[in-house]
Design a protein around this motif. Sequence first.
Motif, PDB file in Angstrom:
ATOM      1  N   LEU A 107       2.743   7.927   5.321  1.00 38.62           N
ATOM      2  CA  LEU A 107       2.325   7.853   3.926  1.00 38.62           C
ATOM      3  C   LEU A 107       0.835   7.572   3.757  1.00 38.62           C
ATOM      4  O   LEU A 107       0.186   8.157   2.879  1.00 38.62           O
ATOM      5  CB  LEU A 107       3.133   6.776   3.196  1.00 38.62           C
ATOM      6  CG  LEU A 107       4.475   7.222   2.597  1.00 38.62           C
ATOM      7  CD1 LEU A 107       5.422   7.720   3.677  1.00 38.62           C
ATOM      8  CD2 LEU A 107       5.135   6.084   1.834  1.00 38.62           C
ATOM      9  N   LEU A 108       0.303   6.664   4.555  1.00 37.65           N
ATOM     10  CA  LEU A 108      -1.087   6.252   4.387  1.00 37.65           C
ATOM     11  C   LEU A 108      -2.047   7.012   5.288  1.00 37.65           C
ATOM     12  O   LEU A 108      -3.151   7.367   4.872  1.00 37.65           O
ATOM     13  CB  LEU A 108      -1.221   4.746   4.645  1.00 37.65           C
ATOM     14  CG  LEU A 108      -0.358   3.832   3.775  1.00 37.65           C
ATOM     15  CD1 LEU A 108      -0.596   2.370   4.141  1.00 37.65           C
ATOM     16  CD2 LEU A 108      -0.625   4.063   2.292  1.00 37.65           C
ATOM     17  N   ARG A 121      -1.234   9.850   6.934  1.00 37.41           N
ATOM     18  CA  ARG A 121      -0.891  11.283   6.909  1.00 37.41           C
ATOM     19  C   ARG A 121      -0.697  11.853   8.324  1.00 37.41           C
ATOM     20  O   ARG A 121      -1.122  12.967   8.632  1.00 37.41           O
ATOM     21  CB  ARG A 121      -1.941  12.085   6.138  1.00 37.41           C
ATOM     22  CG  ARG A 121      -2.103  11.628   4.696  1.00 37.41           C
ATOM     23  CD  ARG A 121      -3.073  12.493   3.930  1.00 37.41           C
ATOM     24  NE  ARG A 121      -3.258  12.002   2.586  1.00 37.41           N
ATOM     25  CZ  ARG A 121      -2.440  12.210   1.558  1.00 37.41           C
ATOM     26  NH1 ARG A 121      -1.340  12.934   1.749  1.00 37.41           N
ATOM     27  NH2 ARG A 121      -2.693  11.726   0.359  1.00 37.41           N
ATOM     28  N   ARG A 144       4.207   3.822   7.284  1.00 37.31           N
ATOM     29  CA  ARG A 144       2.830   3.825   6.781  1.00 37.31           C
ATOM     30  C   ARG A 144       1.982   4.883   7.469  1.00 37.31           C
ATOM     31  O   ARG A 144       1.024   5.410   6.887  1.00 37.31           O
ATOM     32  CB  ARG A 144       2.188   2.452   6.974  1.00 37.31           C
ATOM     33  CG  ARG A 144       1.845   2.112   8.410  1.00 37.31           C
ATOM     34  CD  ARG A 144       1.100   0.783   8.513  1.00 37.31           C
ATOM     35  NE  ARG A 144       0.669   0.503   9.872  1.00 37.31           N
ATOM     36  CZ  ARG A 144       1.420  -0.070  10.797  1.00 37.31           C
ATOM     37  NH1 ARG A 144       2.667  -0.416  10.505  1.00 37.31           N
ATOM     38  NH2 ARG A 144       0.933  -0.308  12.006  1.00 37.31           N
ATOM     39  N   ALA A 201       8.162  10.791  -0.498  1.00 36.87           N
ATOM     40  CA  ALA A 201       6.825  11.375  -0.541  1.00 36.87           C
ATOM     41  C   ALA A 201       6.841  12.871  -0.237  1.00 36.87           C
ATOM     42  O   ALA A 201       5.946  13.609  -0.661  1.00 36.87           O
ATOM     43  CB  ALA A 201       5.915  10.656   0.452  1.00 36.87           C
ATOM     44  N   GLU A 232       0.827  -1.202   0.000  1.00 39.26           N
ATOM     45  CA  GLU A 232       0.000   0.000   0.000  1.00 39.26           C
ATOM     46  C   GLU A 232       0.868   1.262   0.000  1.00 39.26           C
ATOM     47  O   GLU A 232       0.552   2.239  -0.691  1.00 39.26           O
ATOM     48  CB  GLU A 232      -0.917   0.004   1.227  1.00 39.26           C
ATOM     49  CG  GLU A 232      -1.983  -1.082   1.221  1.00 39.26           C
ATOM     50  CD  GLU A 232      -1.546  -2.358   1.904  1.00 39.26           C
ATOM     51  OE1 GLU A 232      -2.401  -3.036   2.479  1.00 39.26           O
ATOM     52  OE2 GLU A 232      -0.333  -2.679   1.865  1.00 39.26           O
ATOM     53  N   LYS A 238       2.310   2.512  -3.352  1.00 38.98           N
ATOM     54  CA  LYS A 238       1.417   3.243  -4.258  1.00 38.98           C
ATOM     55  C   LYS A 238       1.525   4.747  -4.028  1.00 38.98           C
ATOM     56  O   LYS A 238       1.157   5.546  -4.891  1.00 38.98           O
ATOM     57  CB  LYS A 238      -0.026   2.785  -4.038  1.00 38.98           C
ATOM     58  CG  LYS A 238      -0.276   1.331  -4.410  1.00 38.98           C
ATOM     59  CD  LYS A 238      -1.694   0.912  -4.079  1.00 38.98           C
ATOM     60  CE  LYS A 238      -1.919  -0.569  -4.397  1.00 38.98           C
ATOM     61  NZ  LYS A 238      -3.298  -1.006  -4.022  1.00 38.98           N
ATOM     62  N   VAL A 239       2.039   5.118  -2.852  1.00 35.85           N
ATOM     63  CA  VAL A 239       2.237   6.528  -2.519  1.00 35.85           C
ATOM     64  C   VAL A 239       3.679   6.948  -2.797  1.00 35.85           C
ATOM     65  O   VAL A 239       3.946   7.980  -3.409  1.00 35.85           O
ATOM     66  CB  VAL A 239       1.882   6.789  -1.041  1.00 35.85           C
ATOM     67  CG1 VAL A 239       2.123   8.256  -0.679  1.00 35.85           C
ATOM     68  CG2 VAL A 239       0.444   6.389  -0.761  1.00 35.85           C
TER      69      VAL A 239
END
Length: 367
Positions: A293-294, A296, A290, A252, A20, A23-24
Amino acid sequence: MPAAADTDPPDYLTRMKAQEMWKVADGRGITVAVVDSGFKEVPGVPSESVLPGVSVMSPPAGKPDTKYSPHDDVDGHGTTMTAAIVGDGTGGAPKGLAPGAKIMPVRTSLGTAQGFAAGGEGAEGIRYAADNGAKIINLSWGDYYAFEELKSAVQYAQSKGALVFAAMGNAGEGNNATNLIALVPGVIGVGAIDEAGMPLKLSSHGPDTDLAAYGSKTRIRCPENSGWCVADGGTSYATALASASAALVWSAHPDWTAPQVARVLIQTAGAPTDGVKRNDWIGYGVARPRKVLLDREGAPGAPDVDPLAPAPTNTPTPSQTADAPAEAAAAAAAAEPGLPWQWLALGAVVAVGLGLGTTVIVKRRRR
């Protein structure tokens, strides 16, 4: 150590939600310098992920013109660290946590008969990495005798904007010697955890531990770099994963600085389960990129302030009266000293000059 094909080590990448995260961001645009024993082109590590790099190995006595390639590794330690960051998972190799990053191999004499020279060579290699675009410098080893050289080189790299990770060490329960490099302010000392998320028993630990990452059973290079085996990766492997975590975050957020990347990793780490802010085994907790990235999470804060530097105290100036507000005095009394950062090597790999002594440097940290 059994062959990798005979064993299936835990899939820490699934727990970290790597698919996951990729993907970022996958580490693209970030160069990680692996100052170690070099890199050997082996199945499972794409050659396009590894830059030319440099060798800083000293020539043997009587052969001053001898040259060494950074793309060679008689020991396998540096190759393992490289795979942990950018491996493709084929041929028995681990899948890297930041597969889009680039590795700059900086080869020292680690793992060779000239290993006694690795400390000074490492200092030279750190400076090279800083001067040639490395955003992250991975030090999965330590050296007591060359500490002053290494400290100066690390501080130089930091002045160039690099973020430095150092393994705490693999001392075990009987001898808790830790990596002196982790004492240097701004260096992130990395401990190791096992499959259950508990501190790895062999992990060195102390007040300079800042973060932790997985370091138990995984795929590493077999003795003499002869293939892929399964064994404990130790704090060396954990440090590579911490470096890869930083690469993901920085990829990122390319406009962030090293202190900002460090700050959000600390803020979003999986903290000790007993409710304390940090402990000497895992520091502020297990790196969880994560969460950045996921989910935030994490506030980057000031771009030029060490997130683990001591908090300022309200020390009265001569112009202040003795009856200053009680609130200010209480705040100063409650200010906690910050926390430290640390060192060392993989499984059974020989570490050069592991520091057993003390030092006058105190590396304090506080978020």
